[in-house]
Design an enzyme around this catalytic site. Structure first.
Site, PDB file in Angstrom:
ATOM      1  N   GLU A 115       0.831  -1.216   0.000  1.00  0.00           N
ATOM      2  CA  GLU A 115       0.000   0.000   0.000  1.00  0.00           C
ATOM      3  C   GLU A 115       0.861   1.260   0.000  1.00  0.00           C
ATOM      4  O   GLU A 115       0.626   2.190   0.767  1.00  0.00           O
ATOM      5  CB  GLU A 115      -0.960  -0.019   1.199  1.00  0.00           C
ATOM      6  CG  GLU A 115      -1.869  -1.235   1.181  1.00  0.00           C
ATOM      7  CD  GLU A 115      -2.905  -1.256   2.299  1.00  0.00           C
ATOM      8  OE1 GLU A 115      -2.647  -0.687   3.370  1.00  0.00           O
ATOM      9  OE2 GLU A 115      -3.980  -1.847   2.071  1.00  0.00           O
ATOM     10  N   ASP A 140      -8.453  -9.014   4.127  1.00  0.00           N
ATOM     11  CA  ASP A 140      -8.298  -7.889   5.043  1.00  0.00           C
ATOM     12  C   ASP A 140      -9.427  -7.802   6.069  1.00  0.00           C
ATOM     13  O   ASP A 140     -10.334  -6.997   5.906  1.00  0.00           O
ATOM     14  CB  ASP A 140      -8.248  -6.593   4.213  1.00  0.00           C
ATOM     15  CG  ASP A 140      -7.678  -5.423   4.991  1.00  0.00           C
ATOM     16  OD1 ASP A 140      -7.128  -5.655   6.069  1.00  0.00           O
ATOM     17  OD2 ASP A 140      -7.785  -4.281   4.500  1.00  0.00           O
ATOM     18  N   GLU A 181     -12.671  -2.288  12.113  1.00  0.00           N
ATOM     19  CA  GLU A 181     -12.525  -1.554  10.856  1.00  0.00           C
ATOM     20  C   GLU A 181     -13.639  -1.835   9.848  1.00  0.00           C
ATOM     21  O   GLU A 181     -14.317  -0.929   9.407  1.00  0.00           O
ATOM     22  CB  GLU A 181     -11.153  -1.873  10.237  1.00  0.00           C
ATOM     23  CG  GLU A 181     -10.948  -1.217   8.882  1.00  0.00           C
ATOM     24  CD  GLU A 181      -9.583  -1.530   8.268  1.00  0.00           C
ATOM     25  OE1 GLU A 181      -8.729  -2.133   8.931  1.00  0.00           O
ATOM     26  OE2 GLU A 181      -9.387  -1.157   7.094  1.00  0.00           O
TER      27      GLU A 181
HETATM   28  O1  GCW Z   1      -6.884  -2.572   4.972  1.00  0.00           O
HETATM   29  C1  GCW Z   1      -5.910  -1.738   5.273  1.00  0.00           C
HETATM   30  C2  GCW Z   1      -6.440  -0.597   6.076  1.00  0.00           C
HETATM   31  C3  GCW Z   1      -5.337   0.364   6.316  1.00  0.00           C
HETATM   32  C4  GCW Z   1      -4.242  -0.369   7.072  1.00  0.00           C
HETATM   33  C5  GCW Z   1      -3.824  -1.598   6.268  1.00  0.00           C
HETATM   34  C6  GCW Z   1      -2.793  -2.403   7.002  1.00  0.00           C
HETATM   35  C7  GCW Z   1      -2.703   0.632   8.586  1.00  0.00           C
HETATM   36  O2  GCW Z   1      -7.470  -0.001   5.376  1.00  0.00           O
HETATM   37  O3  GCW Z   1      -5.837   1.427   7.063  1.00  0.00           O
HETATM   38  O4  GCW Z   1      -3.141   0.473   7.277  1.00  0.00           O
HETATM   39  O5  GCW Z   1      -4.919  -2.389   6.030  1.00  0.00           O
HETATM   40  O6  GCW Z   1      -3.189  -3.312   7.716  1.00  0.00           O
HETATM   41  O7  GCW Z   1      -1.610  -2.141   6.856  1.00  0.00           O
END
Ligand code: GCW
Length: 680
Positions: free
Chosen positions: A283, A363, A391
């Site tokens: 990311e 996720d 989340e």
């Molecule tokens: O799914 C994503 C989340 C991010 C998070 C990432 C991760 C901290 O939307 O906010 O970043 O996972 O776990 O690294």
């Protein structure tokens, strides 16, 4: 009542019944070898405070043995030195403890100081629940790593935090006042959590400034008496972006020296620093792949730096390409990423590296197949990553009791090489592959909110996390009921109501947010809150549903799909390869089927969507009514705050129901047999 929130389950509310039980507890506490700020000292103080609260009885704390009955608390070494009888005590492992309430003198003996503290909290938990049964027990942890992660940004905001601002940072520096930091450590100690990463995995290198290193020293000082060791997340590019070097290549001599130097400075401030957590090449985060170095080479860079100090590196397996995934390629699949990246690196990691793996391959979804990476890390230590912060799961505005979700992963038998390989008891315990260093991390994200997580009921998830990390075979209902008694009292109506609502909550949430393994159909490009099924597809994030006019689901088979099913050991791979043997709750996770595909219940997939959404919303609608039974049994502030959340949830569940049902009605043009959907 604000106090009640801050203390969570450690309220030590007075038991009803005129103090008749006072005599059961001795009048003195003997804390062996306790120096102020040591966990044993803190344990003695906590015991005194708890007994005062629960029984209204004042007890002394001394460090010398006394005449007559007492509560003796100390490490096994101190207990032995004081002439205690250790013959009856079974072998204690690191952090384990012995609790004996049989005799006049109560014994709380830890393998180490943390164990003493855990034993004291267990004893107080029994008293707090009005449980005076005699116990003699020894208990040891299932795993040595029982950590929490905070995704706190240096500016004081929290990524995916739903309970106010950070208790650790503000305006790019560590906070001066560490009162809440030590209160948090107290809660963590009571659930046997022994480590914390305090800053976001999307890490800001400014954490490494001299001022912040000094601040981390203060944070560690505040948590150390509670046996909670502090660690930090690192930004891989720090040598360049913060240190002014021309490179951050992991094999570059200047980079190695830079990290060595930074690490030594950190250990001067935090001599018992737990270690580092690293998110790399994911990311948009920098990492070793930028320099054509492997993820293992990247992890080992830090492992070498912390090794002389006894630290470890938690290296995240959440590595995937969020730019080039292309849905028009039937075989592209984000779920494949972790195993693809890590499979060939098994054996390349230093022995103080632990690969931290999210429970599912995507996720933190409402339903995922377990990560197959656990089967591939045979020479590498591994830990599971869970989320207490909700989340994708309602962000604490929805009641979702998570242990049933976690247990369905922890109880999964991966059958590695045809042998029993249950994720919790065999793999994360280290037994299956002979590992010392394994365990658990949960993203918690408490904030300044007086309830810690933004909701009173959400605290059961934090409580249960600690218990399951200690023993993944613990029963989720028992844990919940212990928590309920400590938090709200032992009245039967309270226990029955909170148990029923909590145990209905995950199934209900799955019903109204995403069925049959299609994932949480939320706004995935934004806040991950509320329904937005159309946001799942046609982007490179890879949380696809592949829904079209006639069919839905990800074909992850080997014979015709992305091949993900083949990442599991053969017995499991075979099970997921065909529709007939795939558990129905994961049907659309593994298979692409017509909406008219018929399920075991006789309903079609589309009709199941409609029915489940109505059923889930109906369950949520019952929560305020169920909670209303507790009027007068729970103090007005917590009663009202909880009722407010549950009423909101009931309404939002209808929004979910209608948005999702309508969306699939529109694209499939298939009518609801019960004529609820599309009729307006
Ligand atoms: O799914 C994503 C989340 C991010 C998070 C990432 C991760 C901290 O939307 O906010 O970043 O996972 O776990 O690294």
């Amino acid at each position: 009542a604000a106090e009640d929130g801050l203390n969570g389950w450690l309220r030590y509310a007075r038991l009803p019944g005129n103090n008749t039980k006072q005599a059961i507890v001795p009048s003195s506490i003997v804390a062996l070898n306790s120096t102020e700020t040591s966990p044993v000292y803190v344990a003695g103080q906590e015991l005194q405070k708890g007994i005062k609260g629960i029984l209204g009885k004042t007890v002394d704390v001394t460090s010398e043995s006394v005449d007559g009955p007492s509560i003796v608390v100390g490490t096994i070494d101190a207990f032995t030195a004081a002439g205690g009888d250790t013959d009856v005590i079974p072998e204690l492992e690191e952090d384990g403890f012995w609790l004996n309430t049989e005799g006049d003198t109560i014994e709380i003996v830890g393998q180490n100081e943390c164990g003493v503290l855990y034993g004291v909290f267990e004893y107080l938990s029994l008293l707090g629940q009005g449980n005076f049964t005699k116990v003699t027990k020894a208990t040891n942890p299932s795993a040595s790593i029982r950590w929490v992660n905070q995704w706190d940004n240096m500016d004081g905001t929290i990524e995916r935090g739903f309970a106010g601002l950070s208790i650790f940072f503000e305006k790019n520096v560590t906070v001066a006042n560490t009162t809440r930091v030590s209160e948090y450590a107290r809660l963590l100690a009571s659930i046997r959590v022994n480590g914390i990463i305090v800053n976001n995995v999307n890490a800001n290198p400014i954490i490494l400034s001299d001022e912040n290193m000094a601040g981390l020293g203060r944070i560690a000082d505040a948590m150390r008496p509670w046996g909670v060791r502090v660690g930090i997340s690192l930004n891989f590019a720090s040598p360049q972006t913060f240190g002014g070097l021309s490179t951050f290549g992991p094999l570059d001599e200047s980079v190695i020296a830079w990290w060595g130097d930074i690490t030594n400075k950190l250990y001067e401030k935090v001599p018992d620093m737990a270690g580092y957590l690293v998110k790399a090449n994911s990311e948009g985060q920098p990492g070793p792949l930028t320099y054509n170095r492997t993820l293992a080479e990247g992890a080992n860079l830090f492992a070498n730096a912390v090794k002389p100090h006894g630290g470890i590196v938690m290296f995240r397996a959440f590595v995937y390409d969020s730019v080039n995934l292309n849905e028009s390629n039937w075989k592209d699949d984000r779920a494949n990423a972790a195993v693809d990246f890590f499979r060939d690196l098994d054996g390349d990691f230093d022995d103080n590296v632990v690969v931290q793996v999210k429970y599912g391959p995507i996720d933190f979804q409402v339903r995922e197949a377990p990560s197959p990476l656990f089967a591939h890390l045979q020479q590498t230590a591994s830990a599971i990553e869970l989320q207490v912060t909700q989340e994708y799961l309602g962000q604490q505005c929805h009641l979702v009791y998570l242990p049933p979700l976690w247990k369905q992963i922890l109880n999964f038998d991966l059958r590695v090489d045809g042998e029993k390989s249950v994720i919790g008891t065999d793999i994360l315990s280290g037994k299956r592959f002979g590992k010392e260093l394994t365990g658990y991390a949960a993203v918690v994200n408490v904030g300044h909110n007086a309830t810690w997580l933004g909701s009173h009921l959400a605290m059961s998830n934090l409580y249960a996390y600690g218990w399951l990390a200690w023993d993944p075979t613990d029963n989720e209902v028992t844990i919940l009921q212990d928590w309920t008694r400590l938090t709200f009292g032992s009245d039967k109506t309270i226990i029955d109501t909170i148990t029923k609502m909590s145990m209905e909550s995950w199934p209900a949430y799955e019903n109204y947010t995403g069925n049959l393994g299609i994932q949480t159909l939320t706004d995935i490009t934004g806040p991950h809150y509320g329904p937005n099924p159309q946001s799942m597809d046609n982007n490179p994030w890879g949380q696809w549903t592949r829904a079209d006019a006639t069919s839905i689901g990800m074909d992850r088979t080997v014979w015709n799909g992305t091949g993900f099913a083949g990442q599991y050991p053969s017995e499991i791979a075979a099970q997921f390869e065909t529709i007939e043997t795939t558990p129905e709750e994961l049907l659309l996770w593994f298979h692409h089927v017509p909406y008219t595909h018929v399920l075991s219940t006789g309903a079609t997939v589309i009709q199941h969507f409609y029915d489940a959404h109505y059923a889930g919303a109906e369950t949520a609608a019952s929560f305020p009514t169920q909670w209303a039974k507790l009027v007068g049994l729970v103090d007005p502030q917590r009663f009202d705050e909880t009722l407010f959340r549950l009423m909101y949830q009931a309404g939002h569940a209808i929004v979910w129901r209608d948005a999702i049902s309508q969306f699939y009605h529109n694209i499939s043009s298939i009518a609801d047999e019960r004529a609820r959907v599309g009729s307006h």
